[in-house]
Design an enzyme around this catalytic site. Structure first.
Site, short mmCIF file in Angstrom:
data_model
loop_
_atom_site.label_atom_id
_atom_site.label_comp_id
_atom_site.label_asym_id
_atom_site.label_seq_id
_atom_site.Cartn_x
_atom_site.Cartn_y
_atom_site.Cartn_z
N LYS A 40 -62.98 18.18 -10.27
CA LYS A 40 -62.92 18.91 -11.53
C LYS A 40 -64.25 19.62 -11.77
O LYS A 40 -65.29 18.97 -11.90
CB LYS A 40 -62.59 17.99 -12.70
CG LYS A 40 -62.31 18.75 -13.99
CD LYS A 40 -61.70 17.86 -15.05
CE LYS A 40 -61.28 18.67 -16.27
NZ LYS A 40 -60.65 17.83 -17.31
N ASN A 98 -63.25 22.59 -16.88
CA ASN A 98 -63.60 21.63 -17.91
C ASN A 98 -64.05 22.42 -19.15
O ASN A 98 -63.93 23.64 -19.19
CB ASN A 98 -64.70 20.69 -17.42
CG ASN A 98 -64.62 19.31 -18.06
OD1 ASN A 98 -64.29 19.19 -19.23
ND2 ASN A 98 -64.94 18.28 -17.29
N GLY A 152 -56.90 25.40 -22.59
CA GLY A 152 -56.28 26.13 -23.68
C GLY A 152 -54.81 26.42 -23.52
O GLY A 152 -54.31 27.38 -24.10
N CYS A 212 -68.44 16.95 -16.72
CA CYS A 212 -68.56 16.60 -18.13
C CYS A 212 -69.91 17.07 -18.67
O CYS A 212 -70.96 16.76 -18.09
CB CYS A 212 -68.43 15.10 -18.34
SG CYS A 212 -68.62 14.61 -20.06
N SER A 272 -56.92 14.91 -18.42
CA SER A 272 -57.78 13.76 -18.63
C SER A 272 -58.50 13.84 -19.98
O SER A 272 -58.95 14.90 -20.41
CB SER A 272 -58.82 13.69 -17.52
OG SER A 272 -59.71 12.63 -17.71
#
Length: 314
Positions: free
Chosen positions: A169, A196, A249, A136, A20
């Site tokens: 998430k 995240n 990553g 987030c 996302s």
């Protein structure tokens, strides 16, 4: 080699997905590869209504990655259903929809609008799951939801109006990740997505002030890969029956395999796509080649092997 994997009740044709926020809102990556050749595209997080995001500048490069504070800019659930979902269906993509909110009620609104809109859509079968973005780091007005065990569970309960499998998430920026993972699972999440971005800040060498308009931001890219591996490993060790989607990553087939060995059932490719929009497709091929080279016939057999003695020497 059988490339199919399961994440809870969801079966994917391949474990590699586009993460996302890094692959657009719909079928944008179809210009660079066949979207039906990867497991799914997780669309950029959308809210119940349009949201402008954070002030510019929003992205800054760092060694082996980037830091961003985009702030979840988007046009809202209804716009996505009307404009982006048909584009994904047209190229046979599999969609995982990511939703967010600034409060429990806003998450509930996003979930309700998405559920109602998908019921009306002729493309509803394109969507196989909903990823609830609890982590987030780039929003003002509240802390990261995934740092609060009770609130994370409350959000998942609110999102249970959705008639789709839910993935939560979660954040690596807390020592409570295992407890949060257990709480969201008990509240209805079939799986958790780990991880995240890692919170950080970069200063501008000319001004001495933060390089991002938001001040701090979220670090992503290869620099955070060991953090992702450790988080996936720890959560799988503590909660072996909870499906995990590993992200953080991934730039090669081996790094995708590494997350699966640590306990992930599937993986997502994110920041690598900014450097090369073909990354998802390349990494999917590399993972399949890596599995075959190690004498395995099913990619799903990788999941959690690091906890069970690792690979058998050839």
């Amino acid at each position: 080699m059988n490339s199919r994997v399961r994440v809870g009740s969801v079966e994917l044709t391949h474990p590699v997905m586009a993460a996302s926020g890094t692959a657009g809102h719909g079928a944008e990556l179809s210009a660079y590869g066949a979207l039906d050749s990867i497991g799914a595209v997780v669309v950029k997080s959308i809210a119940a209504t349009e949201w402008a995001g954070n002030p510019a500048p929003r992205v800054h490069p760092i060694a082996q990655g980037m830091i961003n504070a985009v702030g979840l800019q988007g046009s809202g659930v209804n716009h996505w259903i009307e404009n982006d979902l048909p584009a994904m269906a047209a190229v046979n993509a599999t969609a995982v929809v990511s939703i967010w909110g600034r409060s429990v009620e806003e998450y509930r609104d996003a979930a309700r609008l998405l559920n109602e809109g998908l019921k009306r859509s002729s493309h509803q079968s394109t969507v196989v799951a909903v990823e609830v973005n609890l982590s987030c780091p780039n929003m003002h007005g509240h802390g990261i939801f995934a740092h609060d065990i009770a609130m994370s569970a409350e959000v998942m309960t609110a999102c249970s109006v959705l008639e789709y499998p839910l993935w939560a998430k979660l954040s690596p920026n807390t020592d409570r990740v295992i407890a949060v993972a257990q709480a969201v699972h008990e509240a209805g999440a079939e799986a958790v997505t780990l991880i995240n971005t890692v919170v950080g800040m970069v200063l501008d060498p000319e001004t001495g002030r933060p390089a991002l308009g938001n001040g701090g931001g979220g670090i992503s890219g290869r620099a955070i890969h060991p953090v992702a591996v450790r988080t996936v490993f720890d959560v799988h060790a503590a909660l072996p029956n909870l499906p995990i989607v590993g992200v953080g990553g991934v730039t090669s087939g081996w790094e995708a395999a590494e997350l699966m060995l640590a306990g992930a059932s599937a993986v997502q490719v994110g920041t690598a796509t900014f450097a090369d929009p073909r990354s998802c497709f390349k990494i999917a091929g590399e993972l399949s080649e890596w599995v075959t080279r190690h004498g395995l016939t099913e990619v799903a057999s990788l999941t959690g092997l690091a906890h069970r003695g690792g690979l058998t020497p050839s």
